[in-house]
Every structure is written in structure tokens, then in C-alpha cells.
Motif scaffolding. Structure first.
Motif, PDB file in Angstrom:
ATOM      1  N   THR A  16       0.785  -1.243   0.000  1.00  0.00           N
ATOM      2  CA  THR A  16       0.000   0.000   0.000  1.00  0.00           C
ATOM      3  C   THR A  16       0.816   1.293   0.000  1.00  0.00           C
ATOM      4  OG1 THR A  16      -0.161   0.047   2.430  1.00  0.00           O
ATOM      5  CG2 THR A  16      -1.857  -1.174   1.237  1.00  0.00           C
ATOM      6  N   ILE A  17       2.141   1.203   0.136  1.00  0.00           N
ATOM      7  CA  ILE A  17       2.968   2.412   0.179  1.00  0.00           C
ATOM      8  C   ILE A  17       3.874   2.530  -1.039  1.00  0.00           C
ATOM      9  CG2 ILE A  17       4.771   3.647   1.438  1.00  0.00           C
ATOM     10  CD1 ILE A  17       3.710   2.385   4.022  1.00  0.00           C
ATOM     11  N   GLY A  49       9.960   2.878   1.484  1.00  0.00           N
ATOM     12  CA  GLY A  49       8.564   2.552   1.280  1.00  0.00           C
ATOM     13  C   GLY A  49       7.991   1.614   2.317  1.00  0.00           C
ATOM     14  N   SER A  50       8.808   1.206   3.292  1.00  0.00           N
ATOM     15  CA  SER A  50       8.317   0.318   4.346  1.00  0.00           C
ATOM     16  C   SER A  50       7.569   1.121   5.404  1.00  0.00           C
ATOM     17  CB  SER A  50       9.490  -0.419   5.007  1.00  0.00           C
ATOM     18  OG  SER A  50      10.338   0.509   5.676  1.00  0.00           O
ATOM     19  N   ALA A  51       6.861   0.413   6.285  1.00  0.00           N
ATOM     20  CA  ALA A  51       6.114   1.084   7.349  1.00  0.00           C
ATOM     21  C   ALA A  51       7.045   1.860   8.269  1.00  0.00           C
ATOM     22  CB  ALA A  51       5.317   0.053   8.150  1.00  0.00           C
ATOM     23  N   SER A  52       8.220   1.295   8.559  1.00  0.00           N
ATOM     24  CA  SER A  52       9.164   1.990   9.439  1.00  0.00           C
ATOM     25  C   SER A  52       9.720   3.247   8.769  1.00  0.00           C
ATOM     26  CB  SER A  52      10.302   1.045   9.849  1.00  0.00           C
ATOM     27  OG  SER A  52      10.887   0.412   8.731  1.00  0.00           O
ATOM     28  N   LEU A  85     -10.031  -8.075   3.581  1.00  0.00           N
ATOM     29  CA  LEU A  85      -8.630  -7.711   3.372  1.00  0.00           C
ATOM     30  C   LEU A  85      -8.492  -6.763   2.184  1.00  0.00           C
ATOM     31  CD1 LEU A  85      -5.632  -7.828   3.863  1.00  0.00           C
ATOM     32  CD2 LEU A  85      -5.545  -9.986   2.586  1.00  0.00           C
ATOM     33  N   THR A  86      -9.192  -7.038   1.099  1.00  0.00           N
ATOM     34  CA  THR A  86      -9.128  -6.166  -0.080  1.00  0.00           C
ATOM     35  C   THR A  86      -9.581  -4.752   0.258  1.00  0.00           C
ATOM     36  OG1 THR A  86      -9.498  -8.012  -1.607  1.00  0.00           O
ATOM     37  CG2 THR A  86      -9.977  -5.800  -2.428  1.00  0.00           C
ATOM     38  N   ALA A  87     -10.678  -4.633   0.991  1.00  0.00           N
ATOM     39  CA  ALA A  87     -11.202  -3.320   1.377  1.00  0.00           C
ATOM     40  C   ALA A  87     -10.214  -2.591   2.286  1.00  0.00           C
ATOM     41  CB  ALA A  87     -12.544  -3.474   2.087  1.00  0.00           C
ATOM     42  N   PHE A  88      -9.607  -3.325   3.206  1.00  0.00           N
ATOM     43  CA  PHE A  88      -8.627  -2.742   4.126  1.00  0.00           C
ATOM     44  C   PHE A  88      -7.404  -2.235   3.360  1.00  0.00           C
ATOM     45  CE2 PHE A  88      -4.783  -3.461   6.777  1.00  0.00           C
ATOM     46  CZ  PHE A  88      -5.038  -2.527   7.779  1.00  0.00           C
ATOM     47  N   MET A  89      -6.921  -3.024   2.420  1.00  0.00           N
ATOM     48  CA  MET A  89      -5.757  -2.633   1.627  1.00  0.00           C
ATOM     49  C   MET A  89      -6.037  -1.371   0.807  1.00  0.00           C
ATOM     50  SD  MET A  89      -4.334  -6.348   0.299  1.00  0.00           S
ATOM     51  CE  MET A  89      -3.501  -5.571  -1.087  1.00  0.00           C
ATOM     52  N   LYS A  90      -7.226  -1.286   0.241  1.00  0.00           N
ATOM     53  CA  LYS A  90      -7.578  -0.101  -0.553  1.00  0.00           C
ATOM     54  C   LYS A  90      -7.632   1.151   0.321  1.00  0.00           C
ATOM     55  CE  LYS A  90     -10.036  -2.458  -4.298  1.00  0.00           C
ATOM     56  NZ  LYS A  90     -11.333  -2.665  -4.993  1.00  0.00           N
ATOM     57  N   LYS A  91      -8.162   1.002   1.532  1.00  0.00           N
ATOM     58  CA  LYS A  91      -8.233   2.130   2.466  1.00  0.00           C
ATOM     59  C   LYS A  91      -6.837   2.593   2.849  1.00  0.00           C
ATOM     60  CE  LYS A  91      -9.915   3.394   7.073  1.00  0.00           C
ATOM     61  NZ  LYS A  91     -10.622   2.909   8.290  1.00  0.00           N
ATOM     62  N   GLU A  92      -5.962   1.643   3.174  1.00  0.00           N
ATOM     63  CA  GLU A  92      -4.583   1.971   3.540  1.00  0.00           C
ATOM     64  C   GLU A  92      -3.845   2.614   2.365  1.00  0.00           C
ATOM     65  OE1 GLU A  92      -2.244   0.755   6.551  1.00  0.00           O
ATOM     66  OE2 GLU A  92      -4.119   1.663   7.214  1.00  0.00           O
ATOM     67  N   SER A  93      -4.055   2.071   1.175  1.00  0.00           N
ATOM     68  CA  SER A  93      -3.383   2.588  -0.019  1.00  0.00           C
ATOM     69  C   SER A  93      -3.756   4.048  -0.257  1.00  0.00           C
ATOM     70  CB  SER A  93      -3.777   1.741  -1.233  1.00  0.00           C
ATOM     71  OG  SER A  93      -3.115   2.183  -2.402  1.00  0.00           O
ATOM     72  N   THR A  94      -5.021   4.363  -0.111  1.00  0.00           N
ATOM     73  CA  THR A  94      -5.487   5.735  -0.298  1.00  0.00           C
ATOM     74  C   THR A  94      -4.878   6.671   0.749  1.00  0.00           C
ATOM     75  OG1 THR A  94      -7.584   4.990  -1.247  1.00  0.00           O
ATOM     76  CG2 THR A  94      -7.523   7.230  -0.365  1.00  0.00           C
ATOM     77  N   GLN A  95      -4.840   6.201   1.986  1.00  0.00           N
ATOM     78  CA  GLN A  95      -4.294   7.017   3.072  1.00  0.00           C
ATOM     79  C   GLN A  95      -2.828   7.343   2.853  1.00  0.00           C
ATOM     80  OE1 GLN A  95      -4.890   6.022   7.437  1.00  0.00           O
ATOM     81  NE2 GLN A  95      -2.753   5.447   7.246  1.00  0.00           N
ATOM     82  N   TRP A  96      -2.017   6.311   2.523  1.00  0.00           N
ATOM     83  CA  TRP A  96      -0.579   6.554   2.355  1.00  0.00           C
ATOM     84  C   TRP A  96      -0.280   7.341   1.090  1.00  0.00           C
ATOM     85  CZ3 TRP A  96       2.109   6.604   6.402  1.00  0.00           C
ATOM     86  CH2 TRP A  96       1.918   5.677   7.435  1.00  0.00           C
ATOM     87  N   ALA A  97      -1.094   7.168   0.054  1.00  0.00           N
ATOM     88  CA  ALA A  97      -0.906   7.938  -1.180  1.00  0.00           C
ATOM     89  C   ALA A  97      -1.060   9.430  -0.888  1.00  0.00           C
ATOM     90  CB  ALA A  97      -1.909   7.500  -2.236  1.00  0.00           C
ATOM     91  N   THR A  98      -2.044   9.758  -0.063  1.00  0.00           N
ATOM     92  CA  THR A  98      -2.280  11.156   0.310  1.00  0.00           C
ATOM     93  C   THR A  98      -1.104  11.730   1.089  1.00  0.00           C
ATOM     94  OG1 THR A  98      -4.671  10.786   0.379  1.00  0.00           O
ATOM     95  CG2 THR A  98      -3.823  12.718   1.557  1.00  0.00           C
ATOM     96  N   ILE A  99      -0.606  10.946   2.040  1.00  0.00           N
ATOM     97  CA  ILE A  99       0.519  11.405   2.871  1.00  0.00           C
ATOM     98  C   ILE A  99       1.775  11.587   2.025  1.00  0.00           C
ATOM     99  CG2 ILE A  99       2.092  10.723   4.725  1.00  0.00           C
ATOM    100  CD1 ILE A  99      -0.313   9.437   6.110  1.00  0.00           C
ATOM    101  N   ILE A 100       2.050  10.641   1.138  1.00  0.00           N
ATOM    102  CA  ILE A 100       3.237  10.724   0.287  1.00  0.00           C
ATOM    103  C   ILE A 100       3.180  11.963  -0.605  1.00  0.00           C
ATOM    104  CG2 ILE A 100       4.390   9.633  -1.690  1.00  0.00           C
ATOM    105  CD1 ILE A 100       3.686   6.925  -0.334  1.00  0.00           C
TER     106      ILE A 100
END
Length: 325
Positions: free
Chosen positions: A101-102, A163-166, A302-317
Motif C-alpha cells: 500500500t505504500i 517505502g516500508s512502514a518503518s 482484506l481487499t477493502a482494508f488494503m484499498k483504504k490503507e493505499s489511499t491514506q498513504w498515497a495522500t501522505i506521500i
């Protein structure tokens, strides 16, 4: 052939196809060795979780599940490998937040997490813990921020790869605290921790399983955790959010995925087996001792969770104007 004979022949053919399809769907586990790929070096949180789960999974299906560590590029190498692996149910990946997702928003990757990989089940999640070596001379998050501001660019932080969580946890803290830590990527948690203990890097947003043993011996100083609430195994360590940075949250998580073209029937069977393992009392206790919280899900969840996370990190990046190192 008269009409009655034709109808009988058609019904027989349909029954044969149905039985064949059922037999194929029940051809589980695969008749070849099962591999669980991990995108980081042995000794880290992903490796610890994978080996605990693989052992029980193998016992349940009556076939060995071999863990294959393919570290490098923040886990992207392993994800690309599995995206191109045989889609016959013999290969699974303990995927992670970074590559799934990142990284796709941070750099060019040779796979699409939502097309080339197929969701199987959630795995485990946990907050990271910001730790420093004793030589850093700080014991609180406030002192760490002061040190970083006093010597801009001289304080660095390790990660398990760009690109990792850390990595993103560190960059997010850079932005929120108004500091300029230097990012130092590694191929996994184990080598990052080794350099931290050797005082070759100042800090690390580490996974609890790798950091806690050294916190207990006093070799590392824990400053804060990255969840919104304090984890039960670190009740005396404040969160970043309660240490002057409200709302700060950067969770780490791992989830099971497979090659994108894996038949749905096999994906569903693997989901059932993995959920069974994650709900096993013994496995849950073992994971909790490592600071890992089981997160079994349906494939759709899991698919829905991944899409939510992907959107969140895309915005932050985009907002932070981050680029891969």
C-alpha cells in the motif's frame, strides 16, 4: 439419438463436469511443496510471524509449509517474485503494508498489488516502537526532538527499506515534529537492529518482536509507540500521540496474499486454513508474546482494508512530497 437420449446424455455430461470441477476444487493441499515467502531477512517480525503460522499451517494440512526469506527493496523483491510465481496454490506471501500500500505510490514497482496479487487473509498487526541506542543520550521523545533540532541532519533513523512502514513512520514524524532525520534503509529488521545496537544509526521505528529483548536488557531505550493506544506489553511507554503529537498513528501489518491468477477455490481454501490457524489459542498466545496481534479476515475484508490503507498513504506521500531513496 432421440430427444430423451439427448437429454440423458446432456445431464450425464453436466454431472461429469460438476464432479470434475468439485474434485479440482478439493485438490488441496497442492501436490507440490508449499512455500510461504517473506519479504524480509530472517530474525525480524515478519519472519517470526511467518514461522509460527507456517508450522501450525503445515500440521493442519498434513504437509510442510516452507518459509522462504527474500529480503531486499523494502519487501518489494518478494512481492514481485510472488506476483510472477505459479498460480497453483503452492505459493503464498506474507505481504506487508509497505509493498502492498505504500511503495506503489512512492516508486515504480513491477507489480500491481490489486491485480498481480490476490487477497487471502489478514495476518498480524502491531505498532512500531521508536528506540534509540544508549549512546544517543536521550530518554524521552521530547529530548530526542531537541537533539534532532540542535543538530539538523545529524540524527538518522533505520528502516526495513524505502517505502516500508518503518520508513513512512519516520518521515511522518519528521513532518509532525518539524525535524530532519536522515533515512537509512536496510534489507530487514534484523540488520537494521544490528546497526542500531552497534550505534551506527541513531534510532529505529522497530517492530516489537525485534526490539523488546534489547529493551529489557537496557541496550535500547524506548521513547514512544506509534499506535493511538499503549500496547499491553509496553504499558509504561507513551505513544507518540500522547507525547505532544495528537492523532499520530503508523501501524505495521502483514497479510497473506497469493499470485493474482490463483483459482478462487484455492484462495478460499487457504483463507479457511489461515483463519483457523490465526484463531488457534496456542498460535494467538505465541504471537502475542512477540507483540503481534492476529488479524484474520475474509478475502473481501482484506481487499477493502488494503484499498483504504493505499489511499491514506498515497495522500501522505503526496502531501509530504516523498520520494524513494
Amino acid at each position: 439419438m432421440n430427444k430423451r437420449q439427448l437429454l440423458r446424455a446432456t445431464a450425464l455430461a453436466a454431472s461429469t463436469l460438476l464432479l470434475a470441477g468439485t474434485a479440482s476444487a478439493q485438490d488441496f493441499p497442492p501436490k507440490k511443496p508449499v512455500t510461504l515467502v517473506v519479504g524480509f531477512a530472517a530474525g525480524g517480525a515478519a519472519d517470526a510471524a511467518a514461522r509460527l503460522i507456517a508450522k501450525k499451517l503445515g500440521e493442519n494440512i498434513g504437509q510442510s509449509v516452507v518459509v522462504d526469506n527474500k529480503g531486499g527493496a523494502g519487501g518489494n523483491i518478494a512481492h514481485q517474485f510472488v506476483a510472477n510465481a505459479p498460480a497453483d496454490g503452492s505459493v503464498l506471501l506474507l505481504g506487508s503494508v509497505g509493498p502492498l500500500t505504500i511503495a506503489p505510490h512512492l516508486m515504480k514497482v513491477a507489480y500491481d498489488p490489486f491485480k498481480d496479487l490476490a487477497a487471502v487473509s489478514g495476518g498480524v498487526n502491531f505498532p512500531n516502537v521508536l528506540v534509540v541506542h544508549k549512546g544517543a543520550g536521550v530518554k524521552t521523545l521530547a529530548e530526542f526532538v531537541q537533539l534532532s533540532k540542535k543538530k539538523p541532519g545529524s540524527v538518522d533513523f533505520a528502516s526495513t527499506g524505502a517505502g516500508s512502514a518503518s520508513h513512512l513512520a519516520g518521515e511522518l514524524f519528521n513532518q509532525r515534529a518539524g525535524i530532519d532525520m536522515t533515512h537509512v534503509p536496510y534489507k530487514g529488521g534484523a540488520p537494521a537492529l544490528q546497526d542500531l545496537l552497534g550505534e551506527r544509526v541513531t534510532s529505529y521505528f522497530a517492530a516489537p518482536p525485534t526490539a523488546l529483548p534489547h529493551v529489557e536488557t537496557g541496550k535500547l531505550i524506548p521513547l514512544a509507540t506509534t499506535g493511538l493506544t499503549r500496547p499491553a506489553y509496553l504499558p509504561n511507554i507513551p505513544t507518540v500521540a500522547e507525547s505532544g503529537f495528537p492523532g499520530f498513528e503508523a501501524l505495521n501489518w502483514y497479510a497473506f496474499v497469493a499470485p493474482g491468477k490463483t483459482p478462487v477455490a484455492l484462495l478460499e481454501r487457504w483463507n479457511q486454513e489461515i483463519v483457523k490457524v490465526l484463531n488457534d489459542a496456542g498460535v494467538k498466545e505465541a504471537l502475542n508474546k512477540h507483540g503481534l496481534t492476529p488479524q484474520p479476515t475474509t478475502r473481501a475484508e482484506l481487499t477493502a482494508f488494503m484499498k483504504k490503507e493505499s489511499t491514506q498513504w498515497a495522500t501522505i506521500i503526496k502531501e509530504r512530497k516523498l520520494t524513494a531513496d
